[in-house]
Design a protein around this motif. Structure first.
Motif, PDB file in Angstrom:
ATOM      1  N   LEU A   1       0.830  -1.207   0.000  1.00 56.00           N
ATOM      2  CA  LEU A   1       0.000   0.000   0.000  1.00 56.00           C
ATOM      3  C   LEU A   1       0.861   1.253   0.000  1.00 56.00           C
ATOM      4  O   LEU A   1       0.560   2.236  -0.693  1.00 56.00           O
ATOM      5  CB  LEU A   1      -0.910   0.000   1.228  1.00 56.00           C
ATOM      6  CG  LEU A   1      -2.146  -0.904   1.169  1.00 56.00           C
ATOM      7  CD1 LEU A   1      -2.832  -0.933   2.525  1.00 56.00           C
ATOM      8  CD2 LEU A   1      -3.105  -0.441   0.085  1.00 56.00           C
ATOM      9  N   CYS A   2       1.913   1.206   0.763  1.00 57.77           N
ATOM     10  CA  CYS A   2       2.824   2.357   0.832  1.00 57.77           C
ATOM     11  C   CYS A   2       3.466   2.607  -0.526  1.00 57.77           C
ATOM     12  O   CYS A   2       3.533   3.745  -1.000  1.00 57.77           O
ATOM     13  CB  CYS A   2       3.889   2.105   1.899  1.00 57.77           C
ATOM     14  SG  CYS A   2       5.167   3.355   1.977  1.00 57.77           S
TER      15      CYS A   2
ATOM     16  N   ALA B   1       2.360   1.696  -3.493  1.00 59.23           N
ATOM     17  CA  ALA B   1       1.350   2.149  -4.454  1.00 59.23           C
ATOM     18  C   ALA B   1       1.034   3.629  -4.265  1.00 59.23           C
ATOM     19  O   ALA B   1       0.895   4.376  -5.248  1.00 59.23           O
ATOM     20  CB  ALA B   1       0.081   1.316  -4.303  1.00 59.23           C
ATOM     21  N   LYS B   2       0.958   4.049  -3.000  1.00 57.83           N
ATOM     22  CA  LYS B   2       0.647   5.455  -2.736  1.00 57.83           C
ATOM     23  C   LYS B   2       1.776   6.368  -3.198  1.00 57.83           C
ATOM     24  O   LYS B   2       1.532   7.454  -3.748  1.00 57.83           O
ATOM     25  CB  LYS B   2       0.394   5.641  -1.239  1.00 57.83           C
ATOM     26  CG  LYS B   2      -0.202   6.987  -0.877  1.00 57.83           C
ATOM     27  CD  LYS B   2      -0.683   7.003   0.558  1.00 57.83           C
ATOM     28  CE  LYS B   2      -1.393   8.306   0.886  1.00 57.83           C
ATOM     29  NZ  LYS B   2      -1.880   8.326   2.278  1.00 57.83           N
ATOM     30  N   LEU B   3       3.014   5.928  -2.993  1.00 57.50           N
ATOM     31  CA  LEU B   3       4.148   6.743  -3.422  1.00 57.50           C
ATOM     32  C   LEU B   3       4.240   6.799  -4.947  1.00 57.50           C
ATOM     33  O   LEU B   3       4.588   7.834  -5.517  1.00 57.50           O
ATOM     34  CB  LEU B   3       5.441   6.187  -2.828  1.00 57.50           C
ATOM     35  CG  LEU B   3       5.611   6.393  -1.318  1.00 57.50           C
ATOM     36  CD1 LEU B   3       6.840   5.663  -0.816  1.00 57.50           C
ATOM     37  CD2 LEU B   3       5.711   7.874  -0.990  1.00 57.50           C
ATOM     38  N   VAL B   4       3.956   5.690  -5.604  1.00 57.58           N
ATOM     39  CA  VAL B   4       3.944   5.697  -7.071  1.00 57.58           C
ATOM     40  C   VAL B   4       2.879   6.658  -7.588  1.00 57.58           C
ATOM     41  O   VAL B   4       3.069   7.339  -8.605  1.00 57.58           O
ATOM     42  CB  VAL B   4       3.707   4.277  -7.609  1.00 57.58           C
ATOM     43  CG1 VAL B   4       3.450   4.301  -9.121  1.00 57.58           C
ATOM     44  CG2 VAL B   4       4.899   3.380  -7.312  1.00 57.58           C
ATOM     45  N   GLU B   5       1.777   6.742  -6.867  1.00 57.39           N
ATOM     46  CA  GLU B   5       0.689   7.630  -7.283  1.00 57.39           C
ATOM     47  C   GLU B   5       1.039   9.106  -7.074  1.00 57.39           C
ATOM     48  O   GLU B   5       0.776   9.941  -7.943  1.00 57.39           O
ATOM     49  CB  GLU B   5      -0.571   7.289  -6.487  1.00 57.39           C
ATOM     50  CG  GLU B   5      -1.750   8.203  -6.793  1.00 57.39           C
ATOM     51  CD  GLU B   5      -2.934   7.924  -5.902  1.00 57.39           C
ATOM     52  OE1 GLU B   5      -4.000   8.538  -6.139  1.00 57.39           O
ATOM     53  OE2 GLU B   5      -2.802   7.115  -4.957  1.00 57.39           O
ATOM     54  N   LYS B   6       1.662   9.432  -5.935  1.00 52.86           N
ATOM     55  CA  LYS B   6       1.836  10.834  -5.561  1.00 52.86           C
ATOM     56  C   LYS B   6       3.195  11.411  -5.923  1.00 52.86           C
ATOM     57  O   LYS B   6       3.323  12.629  -6.088  1.00 52.86           O
ATOM     58  CB  LYS B   6       1.601  10.992  -4.057  1.00 52.86           C
ATOM     59  CG  LYS B   6       0.172  10.749  -3.628  1.00 52.86           C
ATOM     60  CD  LYS B   6      -0.031  11.097  -2.159  1.00 52.86           C
ATOM     61  CE  LYS B   6      -1.494  10.998  -1.761  1.00 52.86           C
ATOM     62  NZ  LYS B   6      -1.701  11.403  -0.344  1.00 52.86           N
ATOM     63  N   GLU B   7       4.218  10.585  -5.991  1.00 51.39           N
ATOM     64  CA  GLU B   7       5.567  11.089  -6.173  1.00 51.39           C
ATOM     65  C   GLU B   7       6.000  11.033  -7.632  1.00 51.39           C
ATOM     66  O   GLU B   7       5.327  10.448  -8.485  1.00 51.39           O
ATOM     67  CB  GLU B   7       6.552  10.293  -5.306  1.00 51.39           C
ATOM     68  CG  GLU B   7       6.251  10.349  -3.820  1.00 51.39           C
ATOM     69  CD  GLU B   7       6.418  11.744  -3.246  1.00 51.39           C
ATOM     70  OE1 GLU B   7       7.161  12.552  -3.841  1.00 51.39           O
ATOM     71  OE2 GLU B   7       5.817  12.023  -2.193  1.00 51.39           O
ATOM     72  N   GLN B   8       7.159  11.616  -7.880  1.00 56.17           N
ATOM     73  CA  GLN B   8       7.740  11.605  -9.214  1.00 56.17           C
ATOM     74  C   GLN B   8       9.245  11.386  -9.101  1.00 56.17           C
ATOM     75  O   GLN B   8       9.808  11.381  -8.008  1.00 56.17           O
ATOM     76  CB  GLN B   8       7.454  12.923  -9.943  1.00 56.17           C
ATOM     77  CG  GLN B   8       5.993  13.174 -10.249  1.00 56.17           C
ATOM     78  CD  GLN B   8       5.768  14.494 -10.968  1.00 56.17           C
ATOM     79  OE1 GLN B   8       6.653  15.345 -11.011  1.00 56.17           O
ATOM     80  NE2 GLN B   8       4.579  14.675 -11.519  1.00 56.17           N
ATOM     81  N   GLY B   9       9.888  11.209 -10.238  1.00 55.62           N
ATOM     82  CA  GLY B   9      11.333  11.146 -10.257  1.00 55.62           C
ATOM     83  C   GLY B   9      11.901   9.892  -9.637  1.00 55.62           C
ATOM     84  O   GLY B   9      11.352   8.785  -9.776  1.00 55.62           O
ATOM     85  N   GLU B  10      13.013  10.055  -8.914  1.00 53.73           N
ATOM     86  CA  GLU B  10      13.773   8.919  -8.409  1.00 53.73           C
ATOM     87  C   GLU B  10      12.984   8.092  -7.398  1.00 53.73           C
ATOM     88  O   GLU B  10      13.059   6.866  -7.387  1.00 53.73           O
ATOM     89  CB  GLU B  10      15.083   9.411  -7.774  1.00 53.73           C
ATOM     90  CG  GLU B  10      16.064   8.301  -7.438  1.00 53.73           C
ATOM     91  CD  GLU B  10      17.375   8.827  -6.925  1.00 53.73           C
ATOM     92  OE1 GLU B  10      18.267   8.009  -6.601  1.00 53.73           O
ATOM     93  OE2 GLU B  10      17.532  10.068  -6.813  1.00 53.73           O
TER      94      GLU B  10
END
Length: 615
Positions: free
Chosen positions: A397-398, A400-409
């Motif tokens: 879940l963590c 997936a959430k980071l892939v959704e909200k973050e960008q770049g490295e």
């Protein structure tokens, strides 16, 4: 110290014993008495220095002091003992009563001059050795060059830095670790020298200095530079460095945790065995905790609009108590939190830094997450146990959430971690069924983000791991989940041939005979106009031709009666396939003829029907 090495006191006792023999031989010399007395002065000076080193060794053994750094002691003591042996042999020649023996064992003044030069060099070595061992002198790091290291100055610097890290004051230890990191950064020869001269144990000891984040950062930086080779990583593992690193990861300030995560990534990248040791110490839990530390409050805030006024006040009070570090309030902060994230918690002391983390620089927070995501990626790579631990700690879940909200490295590292987890799931049916059940919220969240990246992100660097992950999960998708196949078919037309080839590989996993729903998936692939895209893919390079042919053969085997295959003249394409390509790839040698035979059956049947209708 290896089992075949002598105790340091025994190592020093030999040159002391030989020096006493020199004294007795000088007293009985009957020729070159003046020269012999000069030899004794030099040897006596060395004898006093050896007694000083012995006192250092006894003091460190008796008191609760840091252990003596033995590498330069053993090396210099051995070289000095050789010179004292030479002195003893030369002085004994001056004690020959027989004229015949005097003639045979002729001694010249040049022999004494040469010997005195050697003894002077040994005296300089011993003086330098005492200077680096005398940590109470307050002189700091000694960067002078002893004669023993005249051909390799780096050796004396390495000795001095390691001795200071092991025995010096904290300020000097930090400076020495920083200098050692600079040496390790320069080249691999310096790194190997640091490891061979026993530099890893004092660095690991410095890494445990929880009272000094600067010391921990300096030690972790040096270890990171060392951990880019299998043999050097194995030394860190053998020195019981893994438990220390995991403890530091869960119980230190943010800058230190970032360095510890980097160290985990480097070690697991270069040594597959390190995966097992980090899995044994459960390094995944603190990494997932750090990766998601600011998501927990967000989850509580999202639920506020669903609560009544009393609940709002209660949650607000509990969140305030939690920010003060109360462990009891952590338990009261919604049983849902403790149930969902109890396995994510690292050491209890790690939560004492939560408030500090919340007030830290956003750039530093981002760097910590990037480092933790990379460490999880490396831990999951080729490791079933670590991949399971990530899914068991709500890490999916963590991610997936980071892939959704973050960008770049950070987004890339999270995608690569998911790719490694799905690869493990592909190879292990039990793990795949447990972690990627159709009704699993973490699995749904991951798949949603993989599909979004595949369709919306126009970057091969992100699309390829997303497509590869979907392909690894091919056996988990039901036949009705056609949007997955549609998304992959769309990428067959991608202008980047690597992305198109990866899409063909993923679709082949849907259509291969090992997939229980291969027939249904093959029909769906054809319905989404994959055949035309495959025809264009076959005209690209050899890699795309290979994967395009494999997928085309699977489609022919499982949906050979499709009009799309006949209209695209797939049979003609397969019959005219590059023979050299088929010869070089064993998987095509049986697959292509089988697909041709299967298509011939359908075409032959159609021709027979046409003849019967028109007699």
């Amino acid at each position: 110290m290896s089992t075949d090495e002598k105790r340091i006191e025994d190592e020093l006792s030999y040159p002391i014993m030989v020096a006493e023999r020199v004294r007795l031989a000088v007293q009985t010399a009957n020729s070159f008495k003046l020269e012999c007395s000069q030899v004794w002065k030099h040897v006596d000076r060395l004898l006093l220095m050896f007694h000083t080193v012995v006192r250092f060794a006894i003091a460190t053994t008796a008191a609760a002091a840091p252990p003596l750094y033995e590498r330069p002691i053993r090396r210099i003591a051995a070289e000095t003992a050789k010179n004292i042996d030479r002195a003893y042999a030369l002085v004994r020649k001056c004690n020959r009563r027989s004229i015949f023996r005097r003639i045979v064992n002729m001694v010249t003044a040049a022999d004494f001059r040469k010997l005195l030069c050697h003894l002077d060099a040994s005296a300089s070595d011993m003086k330098w050795l005492i200077s680096i061992l005398d940590t109470d002198g307050g002189g700091g790091i000694d960067l002078s060059l002893p004669p023993i290291a005249s051909n390799d100055p780096i050796l004396s610097w390495v000795w001095s830095f390691i001795a200071t890290i092991q025995m010096g004051q904290l300020k000097d230890r930090i400076e020495a670790a920083t200098e050692l990191a600079s040496l390790a950064k320069d080249n691999d020869r310096n790194k190997m020298m640091i490891v061979e001269e026993s530099g890893v144990p004092p660095l690991l000891k410095l890494l445990k200095e929880v009272a000094s984040p600067a010391a921990q950062i300096a030690a972790a930086t040096a270890l990171c530079h060392l951990a880019n080779d299998f043999e050097r990583v194995r030394v860190i593992v053998n020195e019981l460095g893994v438990p220390i690193i995991v403890q530091v990861l869960g119980d230190s300030h943010m800058r230190v945790q970032t360095k510890a995560a980097n160290l985990i990534a480097r070690m697991t990248e270069h040594d597959p065995v390190a995966h097992k040791f980090f899995a044994r110490e459960n390094a995944v839990r603190p990494l997932v905790m750090l990766l998601s530390f600011d998501m927990l409050v967000d989850d509580q805030v999202e639920k506020l609009d669903k609560q009544n006024i009393h609940s709002l006040v209660q949650i607000n009070n509990e969140m305030e108590n939690k920010s003060l570090g109360g462990r009891l309030s952590n338990r009261r902060l919604g049983n849902s939190y403790s149930n969902s994230y109890s396995r994510v918690e690292g050491s209890s002391r790690g939560w004492n830094h939560r408030k500090d983390r919340e007030n830290e620089d956003p750039v530093l927070k981002l760097q910590l997450k990037i480092s933790c995501a990379e460490a999880l990626w490396m831990l999951a790579r080729g490791s079933m146990s670590n991949s399971k631990k990530i899914t068991e700690t709500k890490g999916m879940l963590c991610l997936a959430k980071l892939v959704e909200k973050e960008q770049g490295e950070l987004q890339y590292n999270c995608l690569m971690t998911i790719m490694e987890i799905t690869a493990a799931a592909e190879s292990n049916p039990d793990f795949r069924r447990a972690a990627f059940k159709a009704n699993s919220p973490p699995a749904k969240a991951v798949v949603e983000q993989l599909l979004r990246i595949t369709k919306e992100v126009d970057s091969p660097m992100f699309q390829i791991p997303a497509i590869r992950s979907i392909g690894s999960l091919a056996r988990t998708f039901p036949a009705r989940e056609t949007r997955v196949t549609a998304s992959l078919v769309a990428q067959l037309n991608n202008r980047n041939v690597d992305v198109a080839a990866e899409a063909a590989i993923a679709l082949a996993k849907f259509a291969c005979p090992d997939n229980f729903l291969s027939v249904e998936h093959s029909k769906a692939i054809i319905e989404f106009s994959a055949v035309g895209a495959l025809m264009r893919l076959l005209r690209a390079n050899e890699v795309t031709q290979l994967h395009g042919l494999v997928l085309l053969c699977y489609l022919a085997l499982h949906a050979g009666n499709s009009e799309s295959l006949e209209e695209a003249r797939v049979l003609t394409v397969l019959e005219g396939a590059d023979r050299a390509l088929i010869a070089h790839h064993p998987e095509l040698r049986e697959l292509v003829p089988e697909a041709i035979a299967h298509l011939n059956l359908y075409h032959a049947g159609k021709n027979y029907q046409m003849i019967s209708y028109f007699p």
